[in-house]
Design a protein around this motif. Structure first.
Motif, short mmCIF file in Angstrom:
data_model
loop_
_atom_site.label_atom_id
_atom_site.label_comp_id
_atom_site.label_asym_id
_atom_site.label_seq_id
_atom_site.Cartn_x
_atom_site.Cartn_y
_atom_site.Cartn_z
N THR A 467 1.30 3.33 1.03
CA THR A 467 0.59 2.89 1.76
C THR A 467 1.48 0.70 2.19
O THR A 467 1.95 1.08 1.71
CB THR A 467 -0.77 2.34 1.74
N LYS A 468 0.92 0.50 2.90
CA LYS A 468 1.69 -0.87 3.50
C LYS A 468 0.50 -1.07 2.13
O LYS A 468 1.92 -2.51 1.51
CB LYS A 468 1.53 -1.07 4.60
N HIS A 469 -0.35 -1.96 2.18
CA HIS A 469 -0.51 -2.24 1.05
C HIS A 469 0.13 -2.14 -0.67
O HIS A 469 0.35 -2.97 -0.97
CB HIS A 469 -2.91 -2.03 0.41
N GLN A 471 2.85 -1.19 -0.96
CA GLN A 471 4.81 -1.93 -0.53
C GLN A 471 4.12 -2.95 -0.74
O GLN A 471 5.37 -3.78 -1.57
CB GLN A 471 4.94 -1.45 1.49
N LYS A 472 3.21 -4.21 -0.50
CA LYS A 472 3.11 -5.54 -0.26
C LYS A 472 2.96 -5.61 -2.11
O LYS A 472 3.94 -6.94 -2.87
CB LYS A 472 2.25 -6.08 0.40
#
Length: 494
Positions: A467-469, A471-472
Motif C-alpha cells: 500500500t502507499k502507507h 511504501q512510506k
C-alpha cells in the motif's frame, strides 16, 4: 570405496595420456568432494612439505635450471628458490587469518543481521607454468592453490625438460598425491588438459596461448588467471642519476635470465638531451657487470633453445635494425649465446619495436619529455610493467597517473615481483587477474557472501499486499528517517 580406490590405482598407472589426464581430474575431484583439502591442517601440512622440498632439494633445483637455461646457482637461488621459500613461509604464517570469515555489518534493510565473507576453495585447479622461470612460476601459483584448499594439477613447461622432470619426481615425495599431481608433456597433453572441466585455470606464458586457454575455459565458464607479457618500457628523464639508473636497468635486463623475463625492460625511452649519455653509461655498465667478453661470464644465462635463438636473431638481423647496434650483437648458435646488445634510435615500425623481445636486445628511443613518453606508451598495448627513472616527484606521479600497466616501479626494475603485499598481474594484452601473497589465496578462492538474519525484527510493510502507507514506511527506513518510520509504524503519521 574399495572400488573407487582400485579405479584410482588403475588411473594413475595407465600409460595412455588421454585416459591418464581424464582419470586424474576425476580422481582429484573425488578428493575435493570428500572434503579432504578443506581443513587448515591439511593445507598447512602440504605447505610445510613444499617448504621442505625447497630447502632440502636446493642443489637438485640448481642443477636442473643450469641444464635448462645455464642459470648460475646465484641467480637460481635469488630469483627462483628464495622467492618460493618466502611465498611459502608467508602462506604458513597468514593461513589462519586468510581462511577466517571477514565480518560485514548489516544494513537498515536487513536489521537485525550480520554478514560475513567466507572464503572457500574453488575446487580442482590447473596450473600451467612457463619455461623462463620454470621452477618459481610453477611453485608460487601452487602455493596459492594449496593455501586456498584446492586440488591441483601442475603442467610444467616441456621447454625446460630438466626442471619439468624434477618437479614430477619431487612433488609426489613431499605432497599428497590424492590432491596434487604433475602432468608432463607437450601439445597432446595440454590439449587433453584443456578439454577437461576445471574450477580454475592459472596460466603463465604468452598472449597467443593465453587466447587458446581462455577459449577452452569459456566452454565450461571456468575462471582464468592469465599472466602474460608484452613490451615493458623504461622512461629516463634528465633529472635521473644515470649511473644508478642504468645499473638497475642492466641487472633487470641481463642479470634476470638474460632478458628472458616477462618483466624485463624491453626498450628505453630516454629524454633526448641525455640519450647519448644513456648509451655511453649503459655500455660501461655492461662491461662492468659481464666483462669485455660476456660469453665468458658465469652470470649470463643462455637462450633457452634454437627456436628462440633464431627468433631473436631475426629481430636483430632486420636490415633496418642492423645499423642501429651500438654495443654487442655477437652470437654463437652452437652455444645459444647472444651478447647483451644495445640499439640506438631504432625505427619504430621494425619487429624489434612491435614484438615482445624476450631476450638480451635493448633498443633506446629518444623522446622530448614525459608527455611524448606517455603518448608513446599509451598508443600501444598496456604493458605488464613500466619503469620510471626520475628525481622529479611530479613527473613520477604523472607517470603513475597516466600510464596503465600491470605494475609500475619508480627508480628501479623488476622488484615489484618480490613484494608479496603487491598484486602481480597484467592488464589487457599483458594479462588478467593477479597473485602473490594473499592475492594468490584469493585467486583460487570463492568469496562466499553469507547473511545471518534474526527471527525477530520483521517490518510488516515488507510484505504484500503493498500500500502507499507501507511504501512510506519503507522509504523512510531506506532514507534514514527512522523517527518518521517509527511514527508511521505506530500509526501516528499518515
Amino acid at each position: 570405496m574399495a572400488a573407487e580406490e582400485e579405479e584410482d590405482r588403475q588411473i594413475l598407472t595407465k600409460s595412455d595420456s588421454s585416459f591418464f589426464v581424464e582419470g586424474i581430474v576425476r580422481h582429484l575431484r573425488r578428493t575435493v568432494r570428500s572434503g579432504k583439502t578443506k581443513p587448515e591442517a591439511w593445507r598447512r601440512l602440504q605447505l610445510q612439505g613444499l617448504l621442505r622440498l625447497l630447502v632440502e632439494r636446493e642443489e637438485d633445483i640448481s642443477r636442473a635450471l643450469a641444464q635448462d637455461l645455464r642459470k648460475s646457482a646465484y641467480e637460481t637461488y635469488i630469483f627462483e628458490i628464495s622467492l618460493a621459500v618466502e611465498e611459502c613461509k608467508l602462506a604458513l604464517k597468514k593461513l589462519r587469518s586468510w581462511m577466517a570469515p571477514q565480518k560485514v555489518a548489516g544494513t537498515v534493510a536487513t536489521f537485525p543481521s550480520s554478514g560475513a565473507i567466507v572464503p572457500e576453495p574453488l575446487g580442482v585447479a590447473l596450473v600451467i607454468s612457463t619455461w623462463n622461470f620454470p621452477f618459481v612460476l610453477a611453485v608460487n601459483p601452487m602455493i596459492g592453490a594449496i593455501a586456498a584448499g584446492c586440488a591441483v594439477v601442475l603442467k610444467p613447461s616441456e621447454i625446460a625438460p630438466a626442471t619439468s622432470a624434477l618437479l614430477a619426481k619431487l612433488i609426489p615425495l613431499y605432497l599428497d598425491t590424492s590432491a596434487i599431481q604433475v602432468v608432463e608433456g607437450g601439445v597432446p597433453e595440454i590439449t587433453t588438459l584443456l578439454q577437461q572441466n576445471w574450477d580454475k585455470i592459472f596460466y603463465t606464458g604468452n598472449s597467443k596461448v593465453g587466447r587458446i586457454i581462455m577459449a577452452a575455459a569459456s566452454k565450461h565458464l571456468t575462471p582464468v588467471t592469465l599472466e602474460l607479457g608484452g613490451k615493458c618500457p623504461v622512461y629516463i628523464d634528465s633529472t635521473a642519476n644515470l649511473k644508478v639508473a642504468l645499473r638497475r636497468i642492466a641487472v633487470g635486463k641481463w642479470g634476470n635470465n638474460n632478458g628472458q623475463a616477462c618483466i624485463a625492460p624491453d626498450y628505453i625511452l630516454a629524454e633526448d638531451s641525455i640519450a647519448p649519455r644513456v648509451v655511453d653509461v649503459l655500455k660501461e655498465t655492461i662491461v662492468e657487470f659481464f666483462g669485455k667478453d660476456p660469453k665468458t661470464s658465469k652470470d649470463l644465462s643462455r637462450i633457452v633453445n634454437q627456436f628462440h635463438f633464431q627468433r631473436l636473431m631475426d629481430l636483430l638481423n632486420d636490415s633496418r635494425t642492423l645499423g642501429k647496434i651500438v654495443h654487442g650483437g655477437e652470437q654463437d648458435a652452437a652455444n645459444l649465446y647472444i651478447a647483451p646488445t644495445v640499439l640506438y634510435d631504432v625505427p619504430l615500425n621494425v619487429p624489434i619495436m612491435t614484438e615482445e623481445i624476450f631476450g638480451p636486445l635493448l633498443p633506446i628511443i629518444k623522446v622530448k619529455g614525459a608527455a611524448e613518453a606517455i603518448a608513446f606508451i599509451t598508443e600501444r598495448s598496456k604493458p605488464l610493467a613500466f619503469y620510471v627513472f626520475t628525481t622529479d616527484k611530479k613527473i613520477a606521479q604523472l607517470m603513475v597517473s597516466e600510464v596503465s600497466a600491470g605494475g609500475i616501479v619508480v627508480n628501479d626494475t623488476c622488484l615489484q615481483f618480490v613484494v608479496p603485499g603487491l598484486p602481480f598481474g597484467g592488464v589487457g594484452e599483458s594479462g588478467t587477474g593477479a597473485y602473490h601473497g594473499k592475492f594468490s589465496f584469493d585467486t583460487f578462492s570463492n568469496h562466499k557472501a553469507v547473511l545471518y538474519r534474526q527471527e525477530v525484527g520483521d517490518v510488516y510493510a515488507r510484505y504484500p499486499p503493498h500500500t502507499k502507507h507501507k511504501q512510506k514506511i519503507i522509504k523512510s527506513l531506506l532514507t534514514g528517517d527512522f523517527l518518521g518510520a517509527t511514527l508511521l509504524l505506530l500509526g501516528w503519521r499518515q
